[in-house]
Each structure stands twice: as C-alpha cells, then as structure tokens.
Design a protein around this motif. Structure first.
Motif, short mmCIF file in Angstrom:
data_model
loop_
_atom_site.label_atom_id
_atom_site.label_comp_id
_atom_site.label_asym_id
_atom_site.label_seq_id
_atom_site.Cartn_x
_atom_site.Cartn_y
_atom_site.Cartn_z
N UNK A 1 38.96 50.35 44.61
CA UNK A 1 39.91 49.88 45.31
C UNK A 1 41.04 51.19 45.67
N UNK A 2 41.87 50.62 46.63
CA UNK A 2 42.90 51.81 47.02
C UNK A 2 44.17 51.34 46.11
N UNK A 3 44.87 52.06 45.24
CA UNK A 3 45.84 51.66 44.39
C UNK A 3 46.96 52.75 44.68
N UNK A 4 48.22 52.04 45.38
CA UNK A 4 49.38 52.70 45.26
C UNK A 4 49.97 53.27 44.06
N UNK B 1 37.90 60.78 50.05
CA UNK B 1 39.28 61.29 49.98
C UNK B 1 39.98 60.48 49.08
N UNK B 2 40.25 61.16 47.88
CA UNK B 2 40.73 60.61 46.72
C UNK B 2 42.30 60.20 46.79
N UNK B 3 42.80 61.06 47.53
CA UNK B 3 44.45 60.81 47.71
C UNK B 3 44.73 60.80 49.20
N UNK C 1 48.86 57.23 47.26
CA UNK C 1 47.88 56.33 46.83
C UNK C 1 46.64 56.94 46.12
N UNK C 2 45.42 56.20 45.31
CA UNK C 2 44.23 56.70 44.75
C UNK C 2 43.33 55.82 45.01
N UNK C 3 42.24 56.29 45.71
CA UNK C 3 40.95 55.57 45.96
C UNK C 3 39.98 55.74 44.97
N UNK C 4 39.46 54.76 44.48
CA UNK C 4 38.58 54.66 43.50
C UNK C 4 37.33 54.12 44.31
N UNK C 5 36.17 54.91 44.47
CA UNK C 5 34.96 54.65 44.96
C UNK C 5 34.02 53.42 44.15
N UNK C 6 33.59 52.51 44.88
CA UNK C 6 32.29 51.95 44.26
C UNK C 6 31.26 52.66 43.32
N UNK D 1 48.43 52.33 36.30
CA UNK D 1 47.09 52.47 37.04
C UNK D 1 45.88 51.88 36.42
N UNK D 2 45.60 52.05 35.30
CA UNK D 2 44.50 51.39 34.32
C UNK D 2 44.78 49.92 34.33
N UNK D 3 46.12 49.61 34.23
CA UNK D 3 46.23 47.86 34.05
C UNK D 3 46.04 47.59 35.50
N UNK D 4 46.37 48.05 36.55
CA UNK D 4 46.27 47.45 37.82
C UNK D 4 44.64 47.45 38.17
N UNK D 5 43.88 48.39 37.76
CA UNK D 5 42.63 48.14 37.99
C UNK D 5 41.68 47.17 37.11
#
Length: 253
Positions: free
Chosen positions: A71-74, A4-6, A18-23, A84-88
């Motif tokens: 991780x999941x990013x708001x 679930x990406x979104x 939010x956006x989920x980035x999987x391992x 978003x890239x900065x948060x990651x």
C-alpha cells in the motif's frame, strides 16, 4: 520493476511524503525501500525488527514476510522504520483477520498464515490477475493429491533472485523453500501479497488443473494432463531460445 517509490509533499520539499510498497515485494525489498525513504544506512530497517514489537501470528516466529502489506504509507512528521513496519503489519492484520479471509481460510481447511503463504505464491506465479484463481487451484489440487508444489517462485525465494529459468541443479538445492523436494507449503510466505492474490487463495477457481506454464505474455496454459503440459513447456523453451538468439544477434551487430 520500475515503480514510483517516493512522492514529495505539496510544498515541493525534497523529503518524501509517502512510501509505496508494490504487491509481491519480498521483505528484503521493503526493508531497502524504507532505508532509502528515510535516508538510513542500508540494513537499518532489518535491524529494527528486534525492537519493532510487530503483532505477527505465532507461526511467523517473528518473520514479517507476507505481513508487510502492499500500500502507500504516509511518512508523517518523525518517521522511523519501526513506525512504518508497524503500519504495514497492522494493515495486513486488518485485512487478514477480517471475516472474509478468516472464514475463507477455514472453509479451505487452512489457518490464516497458510492462506497468506498460498497467496504469496499466487502473487509470485500468476502472470496476470485473471490467472490468480487458477494458480491457487493448482496449489490446492497438488496439496490434496500429496504432490510436491514444484513452484519455481519458491526456489527463487530460497536463492534470493527472480528469474523465469530454473535449472535441474536449482531444483536440488537443500532448502525448506525447495518445493520440488519438500512436500506441502514452504515454512513462510515468499512475498507480500495484495488483495487479489488473497482473494484467489481463499476462493480458488474450480478446475482439475495440476500444471501451468506461461508460454508467452498473455498465454498461460493450465492443464491436468502431464503430456500436454510437457508440450507447453517445450514450446516455452523454444520461444525462450529463439528470443535469446535474436537478442544475441542484435548485440552482435
């Protein structure tokens, strides 16, 4: 991989919250997910790297691969690719520059960037989380013996694909990520590893293994004996061929 990406916010608005980035995702997959989440034209996020001013280690040379932490990013009120890239990357730096990872890397005669690179290979190669420490040990044992890593995941990265089948032709490609032909670690991480893979990279399981193959789901075999490894690989190939024939028979019906 179906994930679930979104997610949507509590009021049921269509805009994702939010956006989920999987391992284990590669940077290219992350860029595509950000473009989709923000409804931007394909390629926008990748182009934004130049102005994102990400705090990456010098060894990365501006390439954030390995530092887009899963991780999941708001998304917040006014989300942008740069935010978003900065948060990651900021999340990755907090994880990687802390005492456990930094000290663990130093203990294994690595810098943090090299530890992240090993973790990315572990993330890509381990069929199960419980195998990660053993996969990391195989990498260390091969490096210490001056053996090429010979990891199919690095070939897949070079070719921009994901597959269990690596041909002899594949292993001869001219790429710095060809760990069959090049010694040592690849020049960058090959994915964005999570916590378990990083832990494995700095605390590899003790053992003398030099080879491993996942013969079938739930059955990954590690060995220091090449003859035994070849038997395991032959069994893997037989099972793959059998599955292929059964799939073909099913399609023929």
């Amino acid at each position: 991989m179906a994930v679930p990406l979104l997610t949507t916010d509590d009021e049921g608005e269509s805009r994702p919250a939010s956006l989920l980035i999987p391992e284990g995702w590669r940077a290219t997959q992350v860029y595509g997910a950000v473009d989709k989440a923000l409804a931007l034209p394909a390629g926008t996020t990748k182009k934004s790297l130049a102005k994102a001013n990400l705090k990456l280690p010098n060894d990365a040379e501006g390439n954030p691969e390995g530092y887009l932490f899963p991780a999941t990013y708001p998304l917040g009120e006014n989300p942008t690719p740069e935010k978003l890239l900065t948060a990651m990357v900021d999340t990755a730096n907090k994880k990687f520059t802390g005492a456990p990872v930094a000290a663990g890397a130093q203990r294994n005669a690595l810098n943090v960037y090299q530890a992240v690179t090993i973790a990315s290979i572990v993330q890509a190669e381990a069929a199960a989380k419980e195998d990660m420490g053993k996969v990391a040990r195989v990498i260390f044992n091969r490096l210490e013996r001056g053996m090429p890593l010979q990891m199919d995941s690095t070939i897949n990265y070079a070719l921009g694909r994901s597959t269990l089948k690596t041909s002899t032709k594949d292993t001869k490609i001219d790429s710095p990520y060809n760990s069959y032909q090049r010694m040592g670690l690849p020049p960058t991480p090959i994915a964005n590893p999570g916590d378990e893979a990083m832990t494995a990279a700095i605390n590899p399981t003790p053992g003398d293994w030099l080879y491993f193959v996942t013969v079938k789901p739930g059955d990954t075999r590690f060995t220091a004996d090449y003859t035994e490894h070849r038997r395991n690989v032959d069994e893997f190939n037989r099972l793959q061929q059998s599955a292929s024939k059964q799939a073909g028979a099913g399609a023929a019906k």
